[in-house]
Write a protein that holds these residues in place. Structure first.
Motif, PDB file in Angstrom:
ATOM      1  N   GLY A  98       0.816  -1.210   0.000  1.00 24.81           N
ATOM      2  CA  GLY A  98       0.000   0.000   0.000  1.00 24.81           C
ATOM      3  C   GLY A  98       0.849   1.258   0.000  1.00 24.81           C
ATOM      4  N   ARG A 128       2.263   1.840  -3.429  1.00 27.35           N
ATOM      5  CA  ARG A 128       1.242   2.338  -4.339  1.00 27.35           C
ATOM      6  C   ARG A 128       1.028   3.821  -4.112  1.00 27.35           C
ATOM      7  N   THR A 177      -5.330  -0.250  -7.163  1.00 28.12           N
ATOM      8  CA  THR A 177      -5.589  -0.855  -5.855  1.00 28.12           C
ATOM      9  C   THR A 177      -5.421  -2.368  -5.886  1.00 28.12           C
ATOM     10  N   THR A 185      -6.923   0.336   2.673  1.00 24.90           N
ATOM     11  CA  THR A 185      -5.973   1.077   1.841  1.00 24.90           C
ATOM     12  C   THR A 185      -6.625   1.470   0.523  1.00 24.90           C
ATOM     13  N   ARG A 186      -7.450   0.568   0.013  1.00 17.90           N
ATOM     14  CA  ARG A 186      -8.139   0.846  -1.240  1.00 17.90           C
ATOM     15  C   ARG A 186      -9.007   2.097  -1.119  1.00 17.90           C
ATOM     16  N   ILE A 214      -6.926   5.203  -1.040  1.00 17.65           N
ATOM     17  CA  ILE A 214      -6.400   5.607  -2.339  1.00 17.65           C
ATOM     18  C   ILE A 214      -7.484   6.231  -3.206  1.00 17.65           C
ATOM     19  N   TRP A 215      -8.677   5.631  -3.179  1.00 18.72           N
ATOM     20  CA  TRP A 215      -9.749   6.220  -3.992  1.00 18.72           C
ATOM     21  C   TRP A 215     -10.127   7.597  -3.471  1.00 18.72           C
ATOM     22  N   THR A 249      -9.902  -1.095 -13.197  1.00 16.00           N
ATOM     23  CA  THR A 249      -9.966  -1.835 -11.950  1.00 16.00           C
ATOM     24  C   THR A 249     -10.739  -3.125 -12.153  1.00 16.00           C
TER      25      THR A 249
END
Ligand SMILES: Nc1ncnc2c1ncn2[C@@H]1O[C@H](COP(=O)(O)OP(=O)(O)OP(=O)(O)O)[C@@H](O)[C@H]1O
Ligand SMILES: [Mg+2]
Lengths: 328, 251
Positions: free
Chosen positions: A136, A139, A160, A167-168, A171-172, A190
């Motif tokens: 993560g 990224r 992701t 974490t996803r 990030i979004w 995705t």
């Protein structure tokens, strides 16, 4: 912002991207959705000038990708599907390398690096080697790095992939903020349908190199029509034959030992479905109703599922492959 | 142009300075050669027509070997960058591949030069018996740099054509070791049989080794100016080859 015209890529006779055309507006969040091998990465690579199209062309920020590649490169930022950091360098050094490559003057560079590292919450780890970072963190660093030269168009290829849900979401949230605050045009791919649905203004569904649908997530789901009912049974064949006769079912499909129905007012018809199967002596093992998702859209268009499960296994293999190489 | 070359060079230097184990590891083999061959054969081998002992004779050869092997490895690093994805980050930037290739070549050559120089210093302590002038040292340095540049570019050329490290062993055994073995690094070239001598004179590294030898020991069977011309020509050819092949990389 992006105009794609009849873009095609062939790899020794095999067509990876087949004559696709679409337009993306400035400030849009645009999703490319499709199963493994659909041609998403190939499309992005061509738009980012890393791959030459076999035929057709595209303009990014007004510049032709084949004749004005340099201008295109200045306009875009990209997060690749596979990691692209130098693990032997620190987070700061990876950023600094990027800033120098894009010829950002020293003082601006330093300021932006510290701002961006704070944005992705890596400011306190800026002097750690990237090889000590989690997936993560890597990224997030890649996202920060790709933003350093303030691109007008931002490509994110599975940003992701293989990350945990928390974490996803994180990030979004950055990506949405970027889009809102800076008006950056975003093109992302995705595997996670729900994410595409929530985030994207428009979605192109791509299968075997072709775009088979392109619209807002809501319109795409509306076209499925009504509610979706999924049935599991030991005798799917029998159940399928019986249900096909029911007039109130708008669409029925059988795949992977599961029956999917589309119908309006599903709540009212559930009893009928159960009754129909009992009178015919067929056991239903499970039954579920949900509003259409992009997954259902894909299923309706192709008769196949995108198979997120399979993707997850592939992700894991990819990560293992990476770790393996990292160890060597 | 130079800012990008510097950026790529800087990255290579950072990685080099950070990996002390790799640095030490790649000095192991040349030191081993130096000690075993130098001391082992010192008392039994005499160089015909020379007052120099064998230790003094092979020091330039071992320095050339260090520079050459280190630079080939540095060039080959491009394969790792390909596999670890970092190359994409560089190739998608608005810079030309020529700049990237030059930066990489200069970085690899610098590292190889430093490694060679470390061997040079160590060997002067072990006792090479050379009385090198400053001018001689500069001449040796020029040849070391040329070996570094040409063989890093050669490594990049190879790396541009290879998908992974599988072919590396083959290249080592059938290209790199023969180039080293045939050069005058370990034996004097003017006492060879004619057929072998012509092979040796066809090996570009011979001119590098003899150039360093001229610089450090003051004598060499090959005219240093001619040696310089050959090495410079070889370097240009390798950089051209590396550039052409690096440009063709498809990700
Ligand atoms: N360099 C290449 N050489 C040959 N075939 C390729 C190459 N790159 C991609 N392909 C093929 O092109 C097709 C599309 O691949 P692509 O990577 O674009 O798919 P994708 O939609 O990104 O899939 P995924 O979800 O797995 O990332 C695949 O069949 C793939 O095998
Ligand atoms: Mg992909």
């Amino acid at each position: 912002m992006i105009e794609v015209e009849n873009l095609t890529k062939r790899f020794d006779g095999h067509v990876a991207v087949d004559n696709i055309s679409f337009t993306i507006e400035r400030g849009e969040i645009f999703g490319l959705l499709g199963p493994n091998g659909a041609g998403k990465t190939t499309t992005i690579s061509m738009l980012a000038t890393l791959l030459r199209p076999t035929s057709g062309t595209a303009r990014v920020n007004g510049f032709d990708i084949t004749t004005r590649a340099g201008e295109v490169r200045k306009s875009i930022g990209i997060v690749f599907q596979d990691q692209s950091l130098d693990e032997e360098l620190t987070a700061y050094e990876n950023m600094d390398f990027h800033g120098r490559l894009y010829r950002i003057p020293r003082n601006v560079r330093q300021q932006r690096i510290s701002d961006l590292l704070s944005l992705v919450e890596l400011a306190d780890r800026k002097n750690s080697l990237v090889k000590t970072f989690s997936g993560g963190m890597r990224r997030r660093l890649e996202i920060a790095r790709a933003l350093l030269h303030e691109p007008k168009v931002f490509f994110l290829d599975e940003p992701t992939l293989g990350l945990d849900p928390q974490t996803r979401n994180h990030i979004w949230a950055y990506i949405e903020r970027l889009n809102k605050e800076k008006g950056i045009t975003i093109i992302l791919t995705t595997h996670y349908m729900d994410e595409a649905d929530r985030l994207c203004d428009r979605v192109a569904i791509i299968d075997r190199g072709s775009i088979i649908a392109l619209d807002t997530p809501d319109k795409l789901k509306d076209e499925v029509g009504g509610d979706v009912v999924t049935l599991e049974s030991r005798d799917t064949e029998g159940l399928y034959t019986q249900l096909r006769k029911a007039a109130w079912i708008e669409h029925i499909e059988q795949h992977d030992g599961v029956i999917t129905l589309t119908l309006h007012n599903a709540e009212r018809h559930i009893a009928e479905i159960v009754q129909l199967s009992t009178t015919n002596g067929i056991d239903i093992e499970s039954i579920s109703i949900h509003k259409p998702t992009l997954e259902d859209v894909f299923l309706r268009l192709t008769g196949r599922t995108i198979r997120v499960e399979e993707a997850d296994i592939r992700d894991r293999m990819r990560m293992m492959h990476r770790l393996h190489r990292g160890g060597g | 142009m130079m800012d990008i070359v510097y950026t790529i060079w800087l990255r290579n230097m950072k990685r080099y300075l950070r990996s002390r184990s790799r640095m030490a590891g790649s000095l192991g083999m040349p030191l081993f050669f130096l000690l075993v061959l130098g001391f082992g054969l010192n008392s039994i081998v005499r160089i015909p027509g020379s007052k120099q002992d064998y230790m003094g004779f092979i020091v330039p050869g071992i320095i050339a070997m260090t520079v050459m092997f280190t630079s080939v490895f540095s060039g080959i690093q491009v394969i790792w960058d390909k596999q670890f994805g970092f190359l994409k980050e560089t190739l998608v930037a608005p810079v030309s591949r020529l700049e990237i290739m030059f930066g990489q070549t200069l970085g690899g050559a610098t590292i190889a030069f430093i490694q060679g120089f470390i061997i040079l210093i160590i060997s002067s302590f072990i006792g090479s018996g050379h009385h090198t002038t400053l001018q001689g040292l500069l001449i040796a340095a020029v040849f070391m740099m040329l070996i570094g540049l040409s063989f890093t570019a050669f490594g990049i050329a190879i790396a541009s054509k290879m998908e992974d490290m599988h072919g590396f062993q083959l290249i080592m055994n059938f290209v790199i070791f023969p180039i080293f073995g045939l050069s005058g690094a370990l034996f004097p070239i003017n006492s060879l049989p004619a057929w072998l001598q012509s092979l040796t004179l066809g090996d570009p590294l011979t001119y590098g080794v003899e150039g360093i030898r001229y610089g450090l020991a003051g004598v060499s069977p090959i005219n240093p100016f001619m040696g310089f011309m050959v090495m410079a020509g070889f370097t240009l050819a390798m950089v051209a080859l590396g550039t052409v092949l690096f440009r063709q990389i498809n990700l």
